[in-house]
Enzyme design. Structure first.
Site, PDB file in Angstrom:
ATOM      1  CG  ASN A  45     -28.750 -21.044   6.645  1.00  0.00           C
ATOM      2  OD1 ASN A  45     -28.093 -22.052   6.893  1.00  0.00           O
ATOM      3  ND2 ASN A  45     -28.816 -20.010   7.487  1.00  0.00           N
ATOM      4  CG  ASP A  48     -31.792 -13.981   9.966  1.00  0.00           C
ATOM      5  OD1 ASP A  48     -32.749 -14.247  10.725  1.00  0.00           O
ATOM      6  OD2 ASP A  48     -30.744 -14.647   9.949  1.00  0.00           O
ATOM      7  CE1 TYR A  88     -32.810 -28.177  13.558  1.00  0.00           C
ATOM      8  CE2 TYR A  88     -31.978 -30.432  13.690  1.00  0.00           C
ATOM      9  CZ  TYR A  88     -31.822 -29.114  13.284  1.00  0.00           C
ATOM     10  OH  TYR A  88     -30.684 -28.750  12.600  1.00  0.00           O
ATOM     11  CE  LYS A 101     -33.046 -28.249   9.974  1.00  0.00           C
ATOM     12  NZ  LYS A 101     -32.747 -27.098   9.095  1.00  0.00           N
TER      13      LYS A 101
END
Length: 253
Positions: free
Chosen positions: A90, A37, A158, A162
């Site tokens: 993720n 991360d 967004y 996706k």
């Protein structure tokens, strides 16, 4: 079932929320886990939690939109453990802004992290997985991904990212299948993570979402992680190019 002993997994966006849950459950099933991360200290905390439970893990700072940084982390993982078997893509951001107010910088940041970042990691992971003719790439999208009747006001960038993940993953599944690599997508609904903190702060907003979901509540990170483990395992060996929505029935309502 779902035994991952001797497998090596890398999870992006793993310092909290769904990514952390993914890292914890993969380690619980026996995988060695690279926790990555943008905040190294928070990654180290996840690693400590894994080690206290008897697992093996390492922490890495990684900006998924920076190819040089991605390659550096993957190099270190391979140097340490000699292989890579599982990638959970993720990492992502949701920075809401209405389309008429959105700047080019707003658009680029979201697409760079959410879509380009997944491609960079998947590309590098596939090159490593191909060496052993076995691999699992699990990309995280959303119910806000187009063609399923769920848009988000303030989320043009967004939703574009996706939806792009799903299209990209279907193509990668075609290209990588003969190399023994499966590529699948999980599309979560609203899940109780720091990303929805603004919604959680409003009782009215939470009530409205819960009323919209047939199961009457938002999801838990562990409920996404359970599907991650299945898709990472040998038991999912004949599933590739699929998108599985985990949304409490939102899209069916």
């Amino acid at each position: 079932m779902f035994e991952l002993k001797n497998k090596v997994a890398l999870v992006t966006g793993a310092r909290r929320g769904m990514g952390k849950a993914d890292a914890l459950i993969l380690a619980k099933q026996g995988a060695k886990v690279a926790v990555t991360d943008i905040d190294l200290e928070e990654c180290k905390q996840v690693v400590e939690e894994i080690k206290k439970a008897g697992g093996e893990a390492m922490a890495f700072k990684m900006n998924v939109s920076d190819k040089a940084e991605v390659d550096k982390v993957f190099d270190e993982v391979i140097k340490k453990w000699g292989r890579l078997d599982i990638l959970v893509n993720n990492a992502g951001v949701f920075l809401p802004k209405m389309a008429l107010d959105m700047t080019e910088t707003d658009w680029d940041k979201t697409l760079d992290i959410n879509l380009k970042g997944q491609f960079l990691c998947a590309q590098r992971a596939a090159k490593e997985m191909a060496k052993n003719k076995w691999g699992r790439i699990i990309n995280i999208a959303s119910i806000a991904s187009g063609q399923v009747g769920c848009g988000y006001s303030g989320g043009a960038h967004y939703s574009a990212s996706k939806g792009g993940i799903i299209g990209m993953s279907e193509t990668l599944a075609l290209e990588l299948g003969r190399l023994g690599i499966t590529v699948n997508v999980i599309g979560p609904g609203t899940v109780d993570t720091p990303m929805i903190q603004g919604i959680k702060d409003s009782k009215e907003a939470m009530a409205a979402i819960s009323a919209r979901v047939p199961l009457g509540r938002v999801g838990r990170p562990e409920e996404i992680a359970a599907l991650v483990v299945f898709l990472a395992s040998e038991e999912s060996s004949y599933i590739t190019g699929a998108t599985i929505f985990v949304d409490g029935g939102w899209l069916a309502a």
